[in-house]
Design an enzyme around this catalytic site. Structure first.
Site, mmCIF file in Angstrom:
data_model
loop_
_atom_site.group_PDB
_atom_site.id
_atom_site.type_symbol
_atom_site.label_atom_id
_atom_site.label_comp_id
_atom_site.label_asym_id
_atom_site.label_seq_id
_atom_site.Cartn_x
_atom_site.Cartn_y
_atom_site.Cartn_z
ATOM 1 C CG ASP A 131 40.725 15.871 -25.229
ATOM 2 O OD1 ASP A 131 40.008 16.643 -24.571
ATOM 3 O OD2 ASP A 131 40.261 14.880 -25.826
ATOM 4 C CD1 TRP A 189 37.609 12.871 -24.990
ATOM 5 C CD2 TRP A 189 37.005 10.762 -25.396
ATOM 6 N NE1 TRP A 189 37.725 12.653 -26.349
ATOM 7 C CE2 TRP A 189 37.355 11.371 -26.622
ATOM 8 C CE3 TRP A 189 36.596 9.435 -25.396
ATOM 9 C CZ2 TRP A 189 37.303 10.681 -27.839
ATOM 10 C CZ3 TRP A 189 36.555 8.749 -26.602
ATOM 11 C CH2 TRP A 189 36.899 9.370 -27.812
ATOM 12 N N GLY A 226 30.063 20.670 -10.432
ATOM 13 C CA GLY A 226 30.325 19.911 -11.654
ATOM 14 C C GLY A 226 30.915 18.545 -11.343
ATOM 15 C CB THR A 244 31.877 21.721 -20.018
ATOM 16 O OG1 THR A 244 30.625 21.698 -19.331
ATOM 17 C CG2 THR A 244 32.993 21.986 -19.028
ATOM 18 C CB ALA A 265 35.080 25.032 -17.490
ATOM 19 C CE1 TYR A 279 35.214 23.423 -23.080
ATOM 20 C CE2 TYR A 279 36.494 21.921 -24.418
ATOM 21 C CZ TYR A 279 36.052 22.327 -23.189
ATOM 22 O OH TYR A 279 36.445 21.652 -22.058
ATOM 23 C CE LYS A 338 39.155 24.296 -20.438
ATOM 24 N NZ LYS A 338 38.593 24.662 -19.097
HETATM 25 N N1 LIG Z 1 33.956 17.145 -19.599
HETATM 26 C C1 LIG Z 1 35.013 16.784 -20.318
HETATM 27 O O1 LIG Z 1 34.960 15.832 -21.110
HETATM 28 C C2 LIG Z 1 36.314 17.532 -20.180
HETATM 29 C C3 LIG Z 1 37.417 17.106 -20.923
HETATM 30 C C4 LIG Z 1 38.625 17.787 -20.763
HETATM 31 C C5 LIG Z 1 38.715 18.852 -19.895
HETATM 32 N N2 LIG Z 1 37.620 19.249 -19.216
HETATM 33 C C6 LIG Z 1 37.754 20.400 -18.308
HETATM 34 O O2 LIG Z 1 37.660 19.921 -16.970
HETATM 35 C C7 LIG Z 1 37.072 20.923 -16.143
HETATM 36 C C8 LIG Z 1 35.878 20.343 -15.402
HETATM 37 O O3 LIG Z 1 34.915 19.895 -16.352
HETATM 38 P P1 LIG Z 1 33.662 19.019 -15.938
HETATM 39 O O4 LIG Z 1 33.629 17.871 -16.867
HETATM 40 O O5 LIG Z 1 33.651 18.793 -14.465
HETATM 41 O O6 LIG Z 1 32.484 20.014 -16.354
HETATM 42 P P2 LIG Z 1 31.030 20.189 -15.737
HETATM 43 O O7 LIG Z 1 30.564 18.917 -15.115
HETATM 44 O O8 LIG Z 1 30.239 20.826 -16.817
HETATM 45 O O9 LIG Z 1 31.293 21.207 -14.566
HETATM 46 C C9 LIG Z 1 31.586 22.553 -14.818
HETATM 47 C C10 LIG Z 1 30.997 23.331 -13.691
HETATM 48 O O10 LIG Z 1 31.252 24.714 -13.933
HETATM 49 C C11 LIG Z 1 30.063 25.419 -13.652
HETATM 50 N N3 LIG Z 1 30.014 26.676 -14.374
HETATM 51 C C12 LIG Z 1 29.660 26.908 -15.666
HETATM 52 N N4 LIG Z 1 29.721 28.214 -15.924
HETATM 53 C C13 LIG Z 1 30.113 28.813 -14.777
HETATM 54 C C14 LIG Z 1 30.334 30.157 -14.406
HETATM 55 N N5 LIG Z 1 30.173 31.171 -15.274
HETATM 56 N N6 LIG Z 1 30.719 30.421 -13.133
HETATM 57 C C15 LIG Z 1 30.873 29.421 -12.250
HETATM 58 N N7 LIG Z 1 30.670 28.136 -12.532
HETATM 59 C C16 LIG Z 1 30.295 27.838 -13.794
HETATM 60 C C17 LIG Z 1 28.937 24.506 -14.055
HETATM 61 O O11 LIG Z 1 27.744 24.875 -13.398
HETATM 62 P P3 LIG Z 1 26.331 24.771 -14.160
HETATM 63 O O12 LIG Z 1 26.209 23.333 -14.597
HETATM 64 O O13 LIG Z 1 25.367 25.202 -13.138
HETATM 65 O O14 LIG Z 1 26.431 25.709 -15.324
HETATM 66 C C18 LIG Z 1 29.462 23.156 -13.580
HETATM 67 O O15 LIG Z 1 29.128 22.917 -12.243
HETATM 68 C C19 LIG Z 1 36.737 22.080 -17.081
HETATM 69 O O16 LIG Z 1 37.811 22.992 -17.081
HETATM 70 C C20 LIG Z 1 36.652 21.424 -18.442
HETATM 71 O O17 LIG Z 1 36.908 22.343 -19.483
HETATM 72 C C21 LIG Z 1 36.417 18.621 -19.318
#
Ligand SMILES: NC(=O)c1ccc[n+]([C@@H]2O[C@H](COP(=O)([O-])OP(=O)(O)OC[C@H]3O[C@@H](n4cnc5c(N)ncnc54)[C@H](OP(=O)(O)O)[C@@H]3O)[C@@H](O)[C@H]2O)c1
Length: 281
Positions: free
Chosen positions: A104, A149, A23, A68, A66, A127, A131
């Site tokens: 957030d 974000w 991710g 997401t 996660a 979601y 979280k």
């Molecule tokens: N994105 C945002 O805006 C945001 C904001 C605040 C907090 N966060 C938090 O920050 C963290 C990282 O987010 P990110 O933006 O890096 O998200 P991301 O790019 O969607 O990465 C999440 C990773 O988790 C993997 N994943 C999904 N389901 C899974 C499972 N069952 N087992 C193992 N891996 C799994 C996904 O793989 P696949 O793609 O192959 O499914 C992806 O590689 C998360 O905890 C998220 O909730 C994100």
């Protein structure tokens, strides 16, 4: 499974696990912690909704895996919870200190001024609820890092989507009634490194970029920086009509001593565009 063994000349290397290593944040963490021995597990290596595979003992878990898909969680809250709550519990069951990433979107957005760690959460989406429950599942020995974000040079994110749409269209409609802190994953990963280096106490930490904006303002900044002649039509969340509610205001700030300060989101955007090879206008 990818095993990174970067060389470090001085001091002891830690062996640590990064989940969700494919991710956008996971990749940034693997880069940031390259001086350590990093076991980087992608989705295909470990589905975190299932118990962990046999792994060497690790000293630290950076749990970036996660669900997401914020809108998708509305129609399948059980599967979202299996990943975002069950997955955190499984990562914590490894028995090492854990950094669990949260959002957030645990807040309802009605405060109207920056959210600090002691503010009460009240998620308005499946979601966000997953979280928040995931935070509880991380246990006592966890740093709960809430950010917002996220964007980076890889994966699905708003910056990459706008670069694509801005090259294809004369105008895009973008929501202008949600305000937050767009955070570059490289800056978040560095802040996590800083948090650990400062031996910061466990518990909730708000780590998000300086400054704030709406999605429409962010789109305009992306187009300006990339020299794209694409207009932004400002619309409301109601007009966009997405399945999940999102907080109208989810600016995060830290009230804690020794909280790492992240650069401004405009600096994050500039770094991200540079990584993507997008020439500044
Ligand atoms: N994105 C945002 O805006 C945001 C904001 C605040 C907090 N966060 C938090 O920050 C963290 C990282 O987010 P990110 O933006 O890096 O998200 P991301 O790019 O969607 O990465 C999440 C990773 O988790 C993997 N994943 C999904 N389901 C899974 C499972 N069952 N087992 C193992 N891996 C799994 C996904 O793989 P696949 O793609 O192959 O499914 C992806 O590689 C998360 O905890 C998220 O909730 C994100």
């Amino acid at each position: 499974m990818e095993h990174r063994n970067a060389d470090r000349l001085a001091s002891r290397r830690r062996r640590l696990l990064v989940t969700g290593a494919g991710g956008q944040l996971g990749r940034a963490l693997v880069d940031e912690f390259a001086a350590d021995e990093v076991i980087a597990l992608r989705h295909e290596d470990w589905d975190v909704a299932l118990p962990p595979p046999r792994l060497p003992a690790v000293e630290l878990v950076l749990h970036a895996a996660a669900w997401t898909d914020v809108d998708g969680a509305e129609s399948d809250p059980q599967r979202a919870a299996a990943v975002n709550v069950g997955g955190v519990a499984h990562a914590a069951s490894l028995g090492a200190p854990i950094v669990a990433f949260s959002s957030d979107y645990v807040f309802d957005g009605r405060k109207g001024e920056p959210y600090v760690e002691s503010d009460g959460p009240n998620p308005v989406s499946a979601y966000g609820r997953s979280k928040l429950h995931g935070e509880a599942a991380a246990g006592e020995d966890a740093w709960i890092v809430r950010s917002s974000w996220l964007f980076g040079a890889t994966g699905h994110n708003f910056v990459r989507t706008m670069l694509r749409l801005g090259a294809e269209r004369d105008e895009v409609a973008v929501v202008d009634d949600q305000r937050g802190c767009p955070t570059y994953v490289g800056h978040l990963a560095a802040a996590v490194q800083g948090l650990l280096a400062a031996d910061a106490p466990r518990g909730v930490w708000h780590l998000a970029a300086e400054g704030d904006c709406t999605w429409a303002e962010l789109a305009e900044a992306i187009f300006a920086a990339a020299g794209l002649q694409c207009a932004v039509r400002r619309i409301s969340s109601a007009e966009l009509g997405r399945p999940a509610h999102r907080p109208a205001y989810s600016v995060l700030r830290s009230e804690r001593d020794r909280a790492p300060r992240l650069p401004h989101w405009r600096d994050g955007l500039a770094e991200c565009l540079a990584r993507l090879g997008v020439a500044a206008a």
